[in-house]
Design a protein around this motif. Structure first.
Motif, short mmCIF file in Angstrom:
data_model
loop_
_atom_site.label_atom_id
_atom_site.label_comp_id
_atom_site.label_asym_id
_atom_site.label_seq_id
_atom_site.Cartn_x
_atom_site.Cartn_y
_atom_site.Cartn_z
N GLY A 116 0.83 -1.21 -0.03
CA GLY A 116 0.13 -0.25 -0.23
C GLY A 116 0.84 1.74 -0.06
N GLU A 117 2.70 1.40 0.07
CA GLU A 117 2.99 2.49 0.24
C GLU A 117 4.05 2.16 -0.95
OE1 GLU A 117 2.04 4.42 2.22
OE2 GLU A 117 0.90 3.55 3.55
N ARG A 118 4.52 3.77 -1.16
CA ARG A 118 5.72 4.27 -2.83
C ARG A 118 6.05 4.51 -1.79
NH1 ARG A 118 5.33 1.09 -7.14
NH2 ARG A 118 6.09 2.46 -8.39
N ILE B 11 4.30 4.16 9.98
CA ILE B 11 3.36 2.83 9.38
C ILE B 11 3.04 2.25 9.76
CG2 ILE B 11 2.76 2.47 6.98
CD1 ILE B 11 3.49 4.52 5.94
N VAL B 12 4.44 1.74 10.71
CA VAL B 12 4.06 0.08 10.72
C VAL B 12 3.46 0.30 12.36
CG1 VAL B 12 5.91 -1.34 12.44
CG2 VAL B 12 6.85 0.28 9.90
N ARG B 13 3.56 1.07 12.66
CA ARG B 13 3.27 1.74 14.27
C ARG B 13 1.25 1.87 13.66
NH1 ARG B 13 7.42 4.28 15.15
NH2 ARG B 13 6.79 6.62 15.18
N LYS B 14 1.35 2.69 12.95
CA LYS B 14 -0.11 2.60 12.78
C LYS B 14 -1.31 1.59 12.35
CE LYS B 14 -3.48 4.91 10.07
NZ LYS B 14 -3.66 6.58 9.24
N ARG B 15 -0.05 0.38 11.38
CA ARG B 15 -1.29 -0.76 10.47
C ARG B 15 -0.23 -1.98 12.04
NH1 ARG B 15 0.31 0.30 4.77
NH2 ARG B 15 -1.29 2.36 4.85
N GLY B 16 -0.21 -1.87 12.57
CA GLY B 16 0.85 -2.87 13.77
C GLY B 16 1.16 -3.94 13.36
N TRP B 17 2.24 -3.84 12.10
CA TRP B 17 3.24 -4.16 11.20
C TRP B 17 4.21 -4.22 12.20
CZ3 TRP B 17 3.26 -2.04 6.20
CH2 TRP B 17 2.15 -2.40 5.76
N ALA C 63 1.41 -11.29 8.14
CA ALA C 63 0.93 -11.08 6.35
C ALA C 63 -0.49 -11.82 6.13
CB ALA C 63 1.53 -13.13 6.29
N TRP C 64 -0.55 -11.12 4.94
CA TRP C 64 -1.54 -11.18 3.85
C TRP C 64 -1.45 -11.67 2.95
CZ3 TRP C 64 -2.57 -8.62 -1.28
CH2 TRP C 64 -1.45 -8.04 -1.93
N THR C 65 -2.35 -12.04 2.54
CA THR C 65 -3.10 -12.61 1.56
C THR C 65 -3.83 -12.67 0.32
OG1 THR C 65 -3.31 -15.34 3.06
CG2 THR C 65 -3.74 -15.80 0.54
N PRO C 66 -3.07 -12.12 -1.25
CA PRO C 66 -3.52 -11.74 -2.32
C PRO C 66 -5.02 -12.76 -2.86
CG PRO C 66 -1.12 -11.86 -2.40
CD PRO C 66 -1.83 -12.94 -1.24
N GLY C 67 -6.46 -11.90 -3.28
CA GLY C 67 -7.55 -12.13 -2.89
C GLY C 67 -8.35 -12.50 -1.36
N ILE C 68 -7.71 -12.48 -0.76
CA ILE C 68 -8.10 -12.54 0.62
C ILE C 68 -8.38 -11.75 1.99
CG2 ILE C 68 -8.63 -13.94 2.53
CD1 ILE C 68 -7.10 -16.65 1.48
N ASP C 69 -7.27 -11.03 1.74
CA ASP C 69 -7.18 -9.63 2.82
C ASP C 69 -6.79 -8.58 1.68
OD1 ASP C 69 -6.40 -11.45 5.16
OD2 ASP C 69 -4.90 -12.02 4.48
N ASP C 70 -7.63 -7.71 2.16
CA ASP C 70 -7.54 -5.94 1.53
C ASP C 70 -6.68 -5.20 1.29
OD1 ASP C 70 -9.38 -5.05 -0.15
OD2 ASP C 70 -9.79 -3.16 1.43
N LEU C 71 -5.00 -5.91 0.94
CA LEU C 71 -4.09 -5.21 0.83
C LEU C 71 -3.57 -4.57 -0.38
CD1 LEU C 71 -2.32 -6.35 4.05
CD2 LEU C 71 -3.85 -4.59 3.93
N GLU C 72 -2.85 -4.07 -0.79
CA GLU C 72 -2.64 -4.43 -2.16
C GLU C 72 -1.19 -3.65 -2.18
OE1 GLU C 72 -4.58 -1.91 -5.43
OE2 GLU C 72 -6.52 -3.60 -5.31
N ALA C 73 -0.12 -3.63 -3.45
CA ALA C 73 1.54 -3.40 -2.98
C ALA C 73 1.45 -1.89 -3.80
CB ALA C 73 2.28 -4.61 -3.52
#
Length: 188
Positions: free
Chosen positions: A104-106, A166-172, A178-188
């Protein structure tokens, strides 16, 4: 084939050097097939084995060639040679990267304009790829993963502070995230 969970920054497998592949087995072939499936589902232009939790020196890539035709491949136990990057600040419009392990970040990052990558393919035959521009960026980015380096680790102080927020806000930043494409609502 299966879409695999993609590890997020903070998982130890992403921050440690990967081990060489000793032999190309059916297990390695299945891993590579799953990596292609995962990369396509994300969608991404490259994926390293540590990103799916496997600490081996393997990465896949997929991008169009100069004629717009898809060029896909895998490199096992790669070596990377590159020209030094031009000095100066990266252009945010031309030199920004994203990462499936920091979705989700660049951020802008200066990279070498030309690289040579060698290794072996799934058939055990030598692979030699010499590319420039965006394709060279992909090769450097994926190779970094094999050495336990995320692109955000290479950012300057200002962007690094933003990354930490960002890491603190998202709890990473914890093992097992981890996230799974097609299941979790995250994108690179």
């Amino acid at each position: 084939m299966a879409v695999l969970p993609i590890r997020i920054m903070g998982d130890p497998v992403l921050h440690s050097p990967a081990s060489p592949v000793e032999a190309i087995s059916d297990e390695i072939r299945e891993l590579v097939a799953d990596m292609f499936e995962t990369m396509d589902a994300a969608p991404g232009v490259g994926l390293a084995a540590p990103q799916v939790g496997v600490p081996l020196r393997i990465f896949t890539y997929s991008y169009p060639d100069d004629d717009g035709n898809p060029w896909r491949g895998v490199i096992i136990n790669p070596a990377l040679w590159m020209r030094p990057a031009e000095p100066g600040e990266p252009d945010p419009d031309e030199e920004s990267e994203g990462c499936l392990s920091f979705p989700g970040e660049r951020f802008p990052l200066r990279r070498s304009e030309e690289v040579l990558v060698t290794g072996i393919g799934l058939d055990g035959e030598p692979v030699r790829i010499q590319v420039d521009g965006w394709r060279a960026r992909i090769m450097q980015h994926e190779f970094d993963h094999l050495d336990g380096v995320l692109y955000v680790d290479r950012l300057g102080d200002g962007d690094w502070k933003t990354v930490q927020k960002i890491v603190r806000k998202r709890g990473w930043g914890r093992p097992g995230e981890a996230w799974t494409p097609g299941i979790d609502d995250l994108e690179a």
